[in-house]
Design a protein around this motif. Structure first.
Motif, PDB file in Angstrom:
ATOM      1  N   GLY A 132       0.809  -1.212   0.000  1.00 20.35           N
ATOM      2  CA  GLY A 132       0.000   0.000   0.000  1.00 20.35           C
ATOM      3  C   GLY A 132       0.838   1.255   0.000  1.00 20.35           C
ATOM      4  N   GLU A 133       1.942   1.242   0.743  1.00 14.52           N
ATOM      5  CA  GLU A 133       2.848   2.393   0.749  1.00 14.52           C
ATOM      6  C   GLU A 133       3.484   2.590  -0.622  1.00 14.52           C
ATOM      7  OE1 GLU A 133       3.763   4.818   2.841  1.00 14.52           O
ATOM      8  OE2 GLU A 133       2.208   4.215   4.258  1.00 14.52           O
ATOM      9  N   GLN A 134       3.840   1.491  -1.267  1.00 13.64           N
ATOM     10  CA  GLN A 134       4.396   1.580  -2.616  1.00 13.64           C
ATOM     11  C   GLN A 134       3.376   2.180  -3.582  1.00 13.64           C
ATOM     12  OE1 GLN A 134       5.440  -2.499  -3.321  1.00 13.64           O
ATOM     13  NE2 GLN A 134       7.280  -2.426  -2.057  1.00 13.64           N
ATOM     14  N   LEU A 135       2.120   1.776  -3.418  1.00 13.29           N
ATOM     15  CA  LEU A 135       1.062   2.301  -4.270  1.00 13.29           C
ATOM     16  C   LEU A 135       0.867   3.790  -4.029  1.00 13.29           C
ATOM     17  CD1 LEU A 135      -1.241   1.996  -6.304  1.00 13.29           C
ATOM     18  CD2 LEU A 135      -2.704   1.211  -4.421  1.00 13.29           C
ATOM     19  N   LEU A 136       0.878   4.216  -2.786  1.00 10.70           N
ATOM     20  CA  LEU A 136       0.732   5.639  -2.480  1.00 10.70           C
ATOM     21  C   LEU A 136       1.803   6.463  -3.189  1.00 10.70           C
ATOM     22  CD1 LEU A 136      -0.110   5.817   1.344  1.00 10.70           C
ATOM     23  CD2 LEU A 136      -1.482   6.730  -0.544  1.00 10.70           C
TER      24      LEU A 136
ATOM     25  N   ASN B  16      -8.696   6.768  -9.839  1.00 12.47           N
ATOM     26  CA  ASN B  16      -9.593   5.638  -9.614  1.00 12.47           C
ATOM     27  C   ASN B  16      -8.738   4.379  -9.517  1.00 12.47           C
ATOM     28  OD1 ASN B  16     -12.344   6.827  -9.878  1.00 12.47           O
ATOM     29  ND2 ASN B  16     -11.636   7.342 -11.936  1.00 12.47           N
ATOM     30  N   LEU B  17      -8.829   3.671  -8.412  1.00 14.44           N
ATOM     31  CA  LEU B  17      -8.036   2.466  -8.204  1.00 14.44           C
ATOM     32  C   LEU B  17      -8.876   1.219  -8.457  1.00 14.44           C
ATOM     33  CD1 LEU B  17      -6.260   3.478  -4.867  1.00 14.44           C
ATOM     34  CD2 LEU B  17      -5.337   3.637  -7.191  1.00 14.44           C
ATOM     35  N   ILE B  18      -8.380   0.343  -9.322  1.00 17.76           N
ATOM     36  CA  ILE B  18      -9.010  -0.962  -9.543  1.00 17.76           C
ATOM     37  C   ILE B  18      -7.971  -2.008  -9.173  1.00 17.76           C
ATOM     38  CG2 ILE B  18     -10.065  -2.532 -11.197  1.00 17.76           C
ATOM     39  CD1 ILE B  18     -10.951  -0.167 -12.843  1.00 17.76           C
ATOM     40  N   GLY B  19      -8.209  -2.703  -8.064  1.00 19.75           N
ATOM     41  CA  GLY B  19      -7.241  -3.671  -7.584  1.00 19.75           C
ATOM     42  C   GLY B  19      -7.717  -5.092  -7.776  1.00 19.75           C
ATOM     43  N   HIS B  20      -6.866  -5.911  -8.379  1.00 15.60           N
ATOM     44  CA  HIS B  20      -7.189  -7.331  -8.545  1.00 15.60           C
ATOM     45  C   HIS B  20      -6.528  -8.128  -7.437  1.00 15.60           C
ATOM     46  CE1 HIS B  20      -6.647 -11.469 -10.205  1.00 15.60           C
ATOM     47  NE2 HIS B  20      -7.884 -11.262 -10.616  1.00 15.60           N
ATOM     48  N   SER B  21      -7.294  -9.013  -6.793  1.00 13.59           N
ATOM     49  CA  SER B  21      -6.790  -9.881  -5.743  1.00 13.59           C
ATOM     50  C   SER B  21      -6.180  -9.047  -4.614  1.00 13.59           C
ATOM     51  CB  SER B  21      -5.780 -10.872  -6.340  1.00 13.59           C
ATOM     52  OG  SER B  21      -5.497 -11.918  -5.446  1.00 13.59           O
ATOM     53  N   GLN B  22      -4.930  -9.323  -4.216  1.00 16.03           N
ATOM     54  CA  GLN B  22      -4.317  -8.562  -3.130  1.00 16.03           C
ATOM     55  C   GLN B  22      -4.169  -7.089  -3.482  1.00 16.03           C
ATOM     56  OE1 GLN B  22      -0.291  -9.606  -2.023  1.00 16.03           O
ATOM     57  NE2 GLN B  22      -0.498  -8.826   0.061  1.00 16.03           N
ATOM     58  N   GLY B  23      -4.221  -6.779  -4.765  1.00 10.35           N
ATOM     59  CA  GLY B  23      -4.172  -5.384  -5.184  1.00 10.35           C
ATOM     60  C   GLY B  23      -5.322  -4.570  -4.615  1.00 10.35           C
ATOM     61  N   ALA B  24      -6.450  -5.236  -4.330  1.00  2.87           N
ATOM     62  CA  ALA B  24      -7.590  -4.547  -3.733  1.00  2.87           C
ATOM     63  C   ALA B  24      -7.259  -4.060  -2.328  1.00  2.87           C
ATOM     64  CB  ALA B  24      -8.801  -5.479  -3.692  1.00  2.87           C
ATOM     65  N   LEU B  25      -6.454  -4.831  -1.585  1.00  2.00           N
ATOM     66  CA  LEU B  25      -6.078  -4.442  -0.233  1.00  2.00           C
ATOM     67  C   LEU B  25      -5.102  -3.280  -0.252  1.00  2.00           C
ATOM     68  CD1 LEU B  25      -5.722  -7.996   1.350  1.00  2.00           C
ATOM     69  CD2 LEU B  25      -7.718  -6.504   1.307  1.00  2.00           C
ATOM     70  N   ALA B  26      -4.192  -3.274  -1.214  1.00  2.00           N
ATOM     71  CA  ALA B  26      -3.287  -2.128  -1.366  1.00  2.00           C
ATOM     72  C   ALA B  26      -4.078  -0.874  -1.714  1.00  2.00           C
ATOM     73  CB  ALA B  26      -2.250  -2.425  -2.449  1.00  2.00           C
TER      74      ALA B  26
ATOM     75  N   GLY C 171      12.193  -5.609 -14.467  1.00  2.00           N
ATOM     76  CA  GLY C 171      12.974  -4.389 -14.316  1.00  2.00           C
ATOM     77  C   GLY C 171      12.755  -3.676 -13.001  1.00  2.00           C
ATOM     78  N   HIS C 172      12.175  -4.353 -12.013  1.00  2.00           N
ATOM     79  CA  HIS C 172      11.932  -3.748 -10.695  1.00  2.00           C
ATOM     80  C   HIS C 172      12.590  -4.600  -9.612  1.00  2.00           C
ATOM     81  CE1 HIS C 172       8.976  -0.742 -12.091  1.00  2.00           C
ATOM     82  NE2 HIS C 172       8.670  -1.665 -12.974  1.00  2.00           N
ATOM     83  N   ALA C 173      13.884  -4.877  -9.786  1.00  2.00           N
ATOM     84  CA  ALA C 173      14.583  -5.798  -8.898  1.00  2.00           C
ATOM     85  C   ALA C 173      14.827  -5.222  -7.513  1.00  2.00           C
ATOM     86  CB  ALA C 173      15.914  -6.210  -9.527  1.00  2.00           C
ATOM     87  N   THR C 174      14.653  -3.917  -7.330  1.00  2.00           N
ATOM     88  CA  THR C 174      14.963  -3.307  -6.034  1.00  2.00           C
ATOM     89  C   THR C 174      13.809  -3.397  -5.047  1.00  2.00           C
ATOM     90  OG1 THR C 174      14.231  -1.130  -6.829  1.00  2.00           O
ATOM     91  CG2 THR C 174      16.575  -1.689  -7.096  1.00  2.00           C
ATOM     92  N   LEU C 175      12.637  -3.816  -5.488  1.00  2.00           N
ATOM     93  CA  LEU C 175      11.506  -3.895  -4.580  1.00  2.00           C
ATOM     94  C   LEU C 175      11.676  -5.060  -3.610  1.00  2.00           C
ATOM     95  CD1 LEU C 175       8.499  -3.213  -6.994  1.00  2.00           C
ATOM     96  CD2 LEU C 175       9.445  -1.661  -5.283  1.00  2.00           C
ATOM     97  N   PRO C 176      11.327  -4.855  -2.327  1.00  2.00           N
ATOM     98  CA  PRO C 176      11.505  -5.926  -1.338  1.00  2.00           C
ATOM     99  C   PRO C 176      10.466  -7.021  -1.472  1.00  2.00           C
ATOM    100  CG  PRO C 176      10.399  -4.049  -0.335  1.00  2.00           C
ATOM    101  CD  PRO C 176      10.783  -3.631  -1.738  1.00  2.00           C
ATOM    102  N   HIS C 177      10.794  -8.223  -0.975  1.00  2.00           N
ATOM    103  CA  HIS C 177       9.875  -9.358  -1.014  1.00  2.00           C
ATOM    104  C   HIS C 177       9.885 -10.072   0.334  1.00  2.00           C
ATOM    105  CE1 HIS C 177       9.717  -8.696  -5.277  1.00  2.00           C
ATOM    106  NE2 HIS C 177      10.982  -8.994  -5.440  1.00  2.00           N
ATOM    107  N   ASN C 178       8.740 -10.568   0.740  1.00  2.00           N
ATOM    108  CA  ASN C 178       8.646 -11.371   1.955  1.00  2.00           C
ATOM    109  C   ASN C 178       7.471 -12.321   1.787  1.00  2.00           C
ATOM    110  OD1 ASN C 178       8.072 -12.379   4.604  1.00  2.00           O
ATOM    111  ND2 ASN C 178       9.245 -10.663   5.465  1.00  2.00           N
TER     112      ASN C 178
END
Length: 289
Positions: free
Chosen positions: A58-62, A78-88, A149-156
């Motif tokens: 969500g912070e990344q989306l902001l 207007n935000l349209i989120g699919h799956s977990q994208g809806a929570l972000a 091309g977004h290798a710097t984003l964190p993952h957990n």
């Protein structure tokens, strides 16, 4: 006469778990994006961590919302989120309602996922299965990020899984309840803090052929792990668990991934999920959003 579904504010398509904007020539939201652009909508696809918890994403989306606003001169999106994208999307709207005109959840686990519950219980804390799952999922996410091309984003991986369980989303909902129904299976508030909330989702259709493809078969198989919403889920998210704001419909004959891409073969005309996004752009337009 060409259809005009131009909205007042740009549309951002927010991907879910293991999602991405583009890998080589392949775009996750390709069909949706092209259909919306064809009817005049201004569309962007932000890129979030492929696997992480709802608030990090969500912070990344902001951050990317602010970039779109600066680049376009718009005041809201207007935000349209699919799956977990809806929570972000819900997180972004809760923290910055002045920058969000609407949130639309498509197959969003707004009350958690029974599949995530099952998978989390299957991983025994402190033992090899959990370590293996963490490593495999994280390496796969790193692989996707390198390609996109977004290798710097964190993952957990484990944080992502925990964030999608009934308990994890319940904790999230305690902090960000905007648009949630007050009764199970009902509609939520249409407007909260100036933001309009919508949702739609589907259920796994009956397999009428020996094989409709590996993805459909996987969703059909996963749907059997649901208990509360057995036969009322899309393979990843339960029908009533997806409800948020105005529920347009939650039983389209579409599995979790079919709500994201155009159907093929004899089911293309019957289950054209891409047309749902165009219809929704017209809905947003009519609401002056």
């Amino acid at each position: 006469m060409l259809l005009n579904a131009t909205t007042n504010h740009p549309i951002l398509l927010v991907h879910g778990l293991f999602g991405f904007e583009r890998i080589g020539p392949f775009e996750l939201f390709h069909d949706v994006k092209q259909a919306l652009k064809a009817v005049g909508a201004q569309v962007f696809v932000p890129h979030l961590s492929a696997i992480h918890d709802n608030e990090i994403r969500g912070e990344q989306l902001l951050s990317q919302i602010h970039s779109v606003l600066r680049g376009t001169g718009a005041t809201k999106v207007n935000l349209i989120g699919h799956s977990q994208g809806a929570l972000a999307a819900r997180y972004a709207a809760a923290l910055a309602p002045h920058n969000v005109a609407s949130v639309t959840s498509v197959s969003g686990p707004n009350h958690g996922s029974e599949l995530a519950d099952f998978l989390r219980k299957a991983l025994i804390p402190g033992r090899l299965p959990e370590v293996v799952a963490q490593n495999v999922a994280t390496r796969f996410a790193d692989f996707l990020s390198q390609l996109s091309g977004h290798a710097t984003l964190p993952h957990n991986a484990l944080a992502a899984l925990a964030a999608l369980t009934t308990e994890g989303v319940g904790n999230f909902n305690d902090k960000y309840p905007q648009g949630l129904p007050t009764a199970w299976g009902g509609h939520g508030a249409e407007w909260v803090n100036g933001v309009r909330y919508y949702s739609w989702s589907g259920v796994v259709p009956e397999l009428e052929e020996p094989s409709l493809g590996p993805v459909q078969e996987i969703c059909s198989a996963l749907s059997e792990y649901f208990v509360t919403e057995l036969a009322q889920n899309d393979g990843f998210v339960g029908r009533f668990s997806s409800h948020l704001g105005t529920v347009i419909r939650s039983d389209y004959p579409l599995d979790h991934l079919q709500t994201l891409r155009r159907a093929t073969g004899q089911h293309a005309m019957v289950n054209d999920s891409i047309s749902l996004y165009v219809e929704h752009a017209l809905r947003l337009q009519a609401a002056n959003l």
